[in-house]
Scaffold this motif. Structure first.
Motif, PDB file in Angstrom:
ATOM      1  N   VAL A  50       0.851  -1.190   0.000  1.00 56.16           N
ATOM      2  CA  VAL A  50       0.000   0.000   0.000  1.00 56.16           C
ATOM      3  C   VAL A  50       0.887   1.240   0.000  1.00 56.16           C
ATOM      4  O   VAL A  50       1.831   1.335   0.800  1.00 56.16           O
ATOM      5  CB  VAL A  50      -0.916   0.015   1.235  1.00 56.16           C
ATOM      6  CG1 VAL A  50      -1.763   1.288   1.262  1.00 56.16           C
ATOM      7  CG2 VAL A  50      -1.804  -1.218   1.252  1.00 56.16           C
ATOM      8  N   SER A  51       0.600   2.177  -0.892  1.00 54.47           N
ATOM      9  CA  SER A  51       1.335   3.448  -0.935  1.00 54.47           C
ATOM     10  C   SER A  51       0.616   4.480  -0.077  1.00 54.47           C
ATOM     11  O   SER A  51      -0.615   4.597  -0.114  1.00 54.47           O
ATOM     12  CB  SER A  51       1.438   3.949  -2.383  1.00 54.47           C
ATOM     13  OG  SER A  51       2.193   3.045  -3.173  1.00 54.47           O
ATOM     14  N   LEU A  52       1.416   5.230   0.700  1.00 54.42           N
ATOM     15  CA  LEU A  52       0.867   6.249   1.586  1.00 54.42           C
ATOM     16  C   LEU A  52       1.515   7.587   1.299  1.00 54.42           C
ATOM     17  O   LEU A  52       2.608   7.667   0.726  1.00 54.42           O
ATOM     18  CB  LEU A  52       1.110   5.864   3.056  1.00 54.42           C
ATOM     19  CG  LEU A  52       0.446   4.577   3.571  1.00 54.42           C
ATOM     20  CD1 LEU A  52       0.936   4.287   4.992  1.00 54.42           C
ATOM     21  CD2 LEU A  52      -1.066   4.678   3.540  1.00 54.42           C
ATOM     22  N   PHE A 109       2.219   6.246  10.648  1.00 55.10           N
ATOM     23  CA  PHE A 109       2.121   4.792  10.790  1.00 55.10           C
ATOM     24  C   PHE A 109       3.442   4.206  11.280  1.00 55.10           C
ATOM     25  O   PHE A 109       3.468   3.294  12.119  1.00 55.10           O
ATOM     26  CB  PHE A 109       1.727   4.190   9.447  1.00 55.10           C
ATOM     27  CG  PHE A 109       1.074   2.836   9.547  1.00 55.10           C
ATOM     28  CD1 PHE A 109       0.572   2.362  10.745  1.00 55.10           C
ATOM     29  CD2 PHE A 109       0.961   2.025   8.421  1.00 55.10           C
ATOM     30  CE1 PHE A 109      -0.038   1.117  10.838  1.00 55.10           C
ATOM     31  CE2 PHE A 109       0.352   0.786   8.493  1.00 55.10           C
ATOM     32  CZ  PHE A 109      -0.144   0.327   9.707  1.00 55.10           C
ATOM     33  N   LYS A 110       4.535   4.749  10.767  1.00 54.19           N
ATOM     34  CA  LYS A 110       5.850   4.279  11.193  1.00 54.19           C
ATOM     35  C   LYS A 110       6.120   4.628  12.653  1.00 54.19           C
ATOM     36  O   LYS A 110       6.757   3.855  13.387  1.00 54.19           O
ATOM     37  CB  LYS A 110       6.934   4.886  10.302  1.00 54.19           C
ATOM     38  CG  LYS A 110       8.337   4.364  10.609  1.00 54.19           C
ATOM     39  CD  LYS A 110       9.379   5.078   9.777  1.00 54.19           C
ATOM     40  CE  LYS A 110      10.778   4.666  10.208  1.00 54.19           C
ATOM     41  NZ  LYS A 110      11.819   5.443   9.522  1.00 54.19           N
ATOM     42  N   ARG A 164      -7.972   8.950   8.586  1.00 55.88           N
ATOM     43  CA  ARG A 164      -7.370   9.101   7.252  1.00 55.88           C
ATOM     44  C   ARG A 164      -6.364   7.992   6.967  1.00 55.88           C
ATOM     45  O   ARG A 164      -6.266   7.505   5.835  1.00 55.88           O
ATOM     46  CB  ARG A 164      -6.708  10.476   7.130  1.00 55.88           C
ATOM     47  CG  ARG A 164      -7.700  11.631   7.003  1.00 55.88           C
ATOM     48  CD  ARG A 164      -6.999  12.900   6.547  1.00 55.88           C
ATOM     49  NE  ARG A 164      -6.085  13.410   7.564  1.00 55.88           N
ATOM     50  CZ  ARG A 164      -6.428  14.288   8.517  1.00 55.88           C
ATOM     51  NH1 ARG A 164      -7.678  14.746   8.571  1.00 55.88           N
ATOM     52  NH2 ARG A 164      -5.541  14.713   9.383  1.00 55.88           N
ATOM     53  N   LEU A 165      -5.608   7.593   7.985  1.00 52.19           N
ATOM     54  CA  LEU A 165      -4.632   6.513   7.820  1.00 52.19           C
ATOM     55  C   LEU A 165      -5.337   5.197   7.476  1.00 52.19           C
ATOM     56  O   LEU A 165      -4.941   4.491   6.536  1.00 52.19           O
ATOM     57  CB  LEU A 165      -3.803   6.357   9.095  1.00 52.19           C
ATOM     58  CG  LEU A 165      -2.847   5.152   9.141  1.00 52.19           C
ATOM     59  CD1 LEU A 165      -1.844   5.210   8.003  1.00 52.19           C
ATOM     60  CD2 LEU A 165      -2.127   5.086  10.490  1.00 52.19           C
ATOM     61  N   ILE A 166      -6.382   4.859   8.213  1.00 57.49           N
ATOM     62  CA  ILE A 166      -7.110   3.611   7.958  1.00 57.49           C
ATOM     63  C   ILE A 166      -7.766   3.641   6.584  1.00 57.49           C
ATOM     64  O   ILE A 166      -7.745   2.650   5.837  1.00 57.49           O
ATOM     65  CB  ILE A 166      -8.160   3.366   9.067  1.00 57.49           C
ATOM     66  CG1 ILE A 166      -7.464   3.205  10.420  1.00 57.49           C
ATOM     67  CG2 ILE A 166      -9.000   2.129   8.749  1.00 57.49           C
ATOM     68  CD1 ILE A 166      -8.409   3.137  11.598  1.00 57.49           C
ATOM     69  N   ASP A 182      -8.017   1.904   0.922  1.00 56.75           N
ATOM     70  CA  ASP A 182      -7.999   2.261  -0.506  1.00 56.75           C
ATOM     71  C   ASP A 182      -6.929   1.471  -1.244  1.00 56.75           C
ATOM     72  O   ASP A 182      -7.134   1.021  -2.378  1.00 56.75           O
ATOM     73  CB  ASP A 182      -7.741   3.763  -0.674  1.00 56.75           C
ATOM     74  CG  ASP A 182      -8.949   4.608  -0.290  1.00 56.75           C
ATOM     75  OD1 ASP A 182     -10.061   4.042  -0.219  1.00 56.75           O
ATOM     76  OD2 ASP A 182      -8.779   5.816  -0.052  1.00 56.75           O
ATOM     77  N   GLY A 183      -5.779   1.312  -0.592  1.00 56.40           N
ATOM     78  CA  GLY A 183      -4.700   0.562  -1.224  1.00 56.40           C
ATOM     79  C   GLY A 183      -4.951  -0.936  -1.246  1.00 56.40           C
ATOM     80  O   GLY A 183      -4.517  -1.634  -2.158  1.00 56.40           O
TER      81      GLY A 183
END
Length: 368
Positions: free
Chosen positions: A266-268, A276-277, A314-316, A321-322
């Motif tokens: 998944v691209s973020l 996330f990191k 937004r992260l989830i 989406d990815g």
């Protein structure tokens, strides 16, 4: 006439227990072979082995031991051994249950659980073996398997209730409580040495427990077919930051554990990747791994990890989406399950959150 009648009842019960429990053992093991084996879930194996102990115990009831020089005490002791093994295998299956009651979950999941159930088993087994061969000096310890069974029923009752209720099957939860009560009654009759009532209630509770084990297996299969998002212990993360053309970096996260056993990359955005990191780094630290969300009336002199709850949303959403494509996921079947798999909120401080995955499921290699 009464003696002959009692012997016939015991023989009939022995054949029933041997054949029915053997069939149930093979059927439950077949479910595991086709489904549980692929999930690396061995809980059904332990439950199947516990039922096999009942089957062998039925065979013990059928065999006549006097012609080979072994008396009634050897037969009773052998039944007690398989009763102890039945309880032990049930207790060994509990750590594999997906839903455990909160007060006992840390205990059952801990590394000390084999010792907690193994030490009482050994203390009950050796006196039972002693009774089998030296009956005249070991009559006081004849029912140690009953006390070990009470320990098993205590934990099994809570775990069955939690499993069925969490899967939205409350009627099966109540049936499990009734079955535990009938099983307790059978243990009382065993202590009272009431043979006829013991056989009756043993047949009832063994049949009921076998049906509950199959209901549990089918509810687990039903949950697997309905669940798109893997559980925390199944999901694995690997953070990948790669340099591209024109000094343009790509921020990606590899997620393994979904159906097909293939990595999904998944691209973020840089901001979501850093957030996330940060969750992953805190989880890998020796600290508790919590991140704090900025409150409305915040302290201006303090730095917070997350500005508001919308960053988590937004992260989830970006991850979904990815994984599934935009507008291809729903809140109930995707968003909420993924949130529950990835994160947990502090029970004491509402604005603290951390990554829920085990540390061994998180990797930061190739991130530079």
């Amino acid at each position: 006439m009464d003696i002959v009648s009692s012997s016939q009842v015991s023989t009939f019960y022995g054949w029933w227990q041997f054949s029915v429990c053997l069939f149930a053992f093979l059927a439950l093991l077949s479910i595991w072979y086709h489904i549980g084996k692929k999930q690396d879930d061995f809980g059904q194996v332990w439950l199947a082995l516990s039922i096999l102990c009942w089957s062998v115990s039925g065979l013990v009831e059928i065999v006549s031991w006097e012609p080979i020089g072994l008396g009634v005490h050897f037969k009773e002791g052998l039944r007690s051994v398989f009763s102890l093994l039945n309880s032990l295998f049930i207790l060994l299956s509990l750590p594999w249950f997906r839903y455990l009651p909160k007060p006992f979950a840390p205990l059952i999941k801990s590394n000390f659980w084999p010792y907690i159930i193994g030490i009482p088993f050994v203390f009950a087994l050796f006196p039972t073996l002693h009774k089998m061969f030296l009956a005249s000096t070991a009559l006081i310890i004849s029912e140690l398997d009953v006390y070990y069974a009470l320990l098993t029923l205590f934990f099994l009752g809570f775990v069955l209730w939690e499993s069925f209720v969490k899967r939205r099957l409350p009627l099966l939860g109540w049936l499990s409580i009734i079955t535990i009560a009938v099983t307790l009654l059978a243990q009382i009759y065993k202590l009272l040495d009431d043979t006829i009532n013991l056989l009756l209630f043993s047949a009832i509770f063994k049949t009921s427990l076998i049906m509950l084990f199959f209901a549990l297996a089918l509810s687990w299969v039903k949950e697997l077919t309905e669940t798109v998002i893997p559980s925390p212990h199944q999901l694995k993360l690997r953070f990948l930051k790669k340099s591209g053309w024109g000094n343009k970096d790509s921020f990606q996260v590899s997620m393994q554990g979904f159906s097909g056993n293939k990595d999904r990359v998944v691209s973020l955005t840089p901001a979501l990747y850093r957030l996330f990191k940060l969750f992953a780094e805190r989880r890998l630290d020796k600290t508790e791994g919590w991140l704090e969300i900025k409150p409305k009336n915040f302290d201006v002199s303090k730095t917070y990890d997350i500005n508001d709850h919308n960053e988590i949303k937004r992260l989830i959403a970006a991850l979904l989406d990815g994984l599934f494509g935009k507008q291809s996921w729903t809140k109930d079947k995707h968003f909420v399950p993924l949130k529950n798999t990835l994160f947990e909120m502090s029970e004491h401080r509402e604005r603290r959150i951390r990554l829920l995955l085990p540390q061994e499921n998180i990797a930061l290699e190739n991130d530079g």
